[in-house]
Design an enzyme around this catalytic site. Structure first.
Site, PDB file in Angstrom:
ATOM      1  N   ASP A  13       0.877  -1.174   0.000  1.00 41.32           N
ATOM      2  CA  ASP A  13       0.000   0.000   0.000  1.00 41.32           C
ATOM      3  C   ASP A  13       0.916   1.226   0.000  1.00 41.32           C
ATOM      4  O   ASP A  13       2.128   1.120   0.224  1.00 41.32           O
ATOM      5  CB  ASP A  13      -0.888  -0.035   1.244  1.00 41.32           C
ATOM      6  CG  ASP A  13      -1.703   1.231   1.407  1.00 41.32           C
ATOM      7  OD1 ASP A  13      -2.425   1.602   0.468  1.00 41.32           O
ATOM      8  OD2 ASP A  13      -1.596   1.861   2.477  1.00 41.32           O
ATOM      9  N   ASP A  15      -0.150   5.164   1.094  1.00 41.85           N
ATOM     10  CA  ASP A  15      -0.342   6.162   2.147  1.00 41.85           C
ATOM     11  C   ASP A  15      -0.372   5.509   3.524  1.00 41.85           C
ATOM     12  O   ASP A  15      -1.175   4.616   3.790  1.00 41.85           O
ATOM     13  CB  ASP A  15      -1.651   6.922   1.910  1.00 41.85           C
ATOM     14  CG  ASP A  15      -1.651   7.665   0.583  1.00 41.85           C
ATOM     15  OD1 ASP A  15      -0.788   8.533   0.406  1.00 41.85           O
ATOM     16  OD2 ASP A  15      -2.489   7.344  -0.280  1.00 41.85           O
TER      17      ASP A  15
END
Length: 362
Positions: A13, A15
């Protein structure tokens, strides 16, 4: 961790996992809402962590009663995010892990709920990061974003591997759900403190990527430890007030509550660190710091226990800055103790120029 030996690709991922975008953009929504006489509801925003922008925009307009459509809200607020994304730093352990996996030829993918153009813009501010991934996907590249599994199924497909052979590294609960539903193994590094119980579905949970052990997944082990200490990018804590108590050649700093600035210490940072303490009145000392979070009262609060190596004569109180340049181990559940072994390791490592920050040479 059954099946760990079959890991052949890693999907990240973005953020809160690779980049500390939340800290860089943390004030944007409040700044925007202030134009309409409103302020952020922290509980509502925590629930939106990891949500796709389109969904979050619609929910924000509704929750705060904003006089606009979700599309108008997005158009108005996005320039504020664009201004701050360049300030988002890589989280501790990120550059080390990605560089290590690349060195050993492990296929890497990036899968974010953010729009693809926003993903590419965020990583463009970090030299070499975009080139590290053979697959980059945004939420608009699939029919359904996280917590649906689509983005991880697509990432695995483009990598040419089964999702069961993928290790996903995530910070948000919606991302963890997406990866588990896709059939991948999941390591969670929660970006919100004090919510560990919500991540029980993960295969493994870390405080930060400094704790990541590739060999647990049959990936090549790190080889960058020096005298049982790991060199890290500088973590800087400014302006701590503390009571100094010396005994047995060590001076413990009892930090006064709610003092100091942690702008260069991401929330994910926990563990025993080594470095240097610059005291306002008494000079520079080697320091070993156990840092973590106190969640006993329902609200996460940063806590730390610095130990200066050496006796500080006649000192009762002082203000200090911490320059942390190395990592020793993770914090144990039983508290913020600094062991004799920690002091031994840190004292020896800090004799090496490798662990002395240029900022103290000025």
């Amino acid at each position: 961790m059954d099946g760990a030996a079959s890991i052949s690709a890693v999907i990240f991922d973005l953020d809160g996992t690779l980049l500390d975008t939340e800290r860089a953009t943390g004030g944007v929504l409040n700044e925007f809402l202030a134009r309409y006489g409103k302020s952020v509801d922290a509980a509502k925003e925590e629930k939106r962590l990891g949500m796709m922008h389109k969904q979050a925009a619609a929910a924000i307009v509704q929750d705060y009663g904003l006089p606009m459509t979700a599309e108008e809200y997005s158009k108005a607020i996005m320039p504020l995010y664009h201004e701050r994304w360049p300030l988002a730093k890589a989280l501790p352990g990120v550059n080390r892990l990605i560089g290590h996996l690349r060195k050993h030829g492990i296929p890497l993918a990036l899968a974010s709920n953010s729009m693809r153009k926003h993903v590419e813009l965020k990583i463009s501010h970090h030299q070499g990061l975009a080139q590290s991934f053979s697959v980059i996907l945004g939420g608009d590249d699939v029919n359904h974003g996280k917590p649906f599994p689509d983005i991880y199924l697509e990432a695995a497909k483009r990598l040419g591997v089964n999702t069961s052979n993928c290790l996903v590294i995530e910070d948000s609960l919606v991302g963890v759900k997406a990866a588990k539903t896709a059939g991948a193994k999941v390591v969670a590094v929660p970006s919100l403190q004090g919510q560990d119980e919500y991540y029980s579905m993960t295969d493994y949970m870390l405080h930060s990527l400094l704790e990541f052990q590739p060999e647990l997944w049959d990936l090549p082990a790190f080889d960058d430890w020096v005298q049982s200490a790991l060199p890290i990018e500088l973590l800087f804590v400014r302006g701590l007030d503390g009571e100094l108590v010396s005994h047995d050649g060590v001076t413990q700093v009892n930090v006064t509550a709610d003092t100091g600035s942690y702008e260069l210490v991401p929330d994910q940072v926990c563990g025993v660190f080594l470095g240097w303490a610059k005291l306002e009145l008494h000079g520079i000392y080697k320091v070993i710091v156990n840092m973590g979070w106190d969640t006993s009262r329902g609200v996460a609060k940063r806590v730390m226990s610095p130990h200066l190596i050496g006796h500080v004569d006649g000192a009762t109180n002082d203000r200090l800055d911490l320059f942390l340049t190395g990592y020793i181990r993770k914090t144990h559940n039983w508290g913020l103790k600094v062991s004799e072994e920690d002091l031994k390791i840190g004292g020896a490592a800090l004799d090496l120029p490798l662990f002395y920050p240029p900022q103290l040479q000025q």
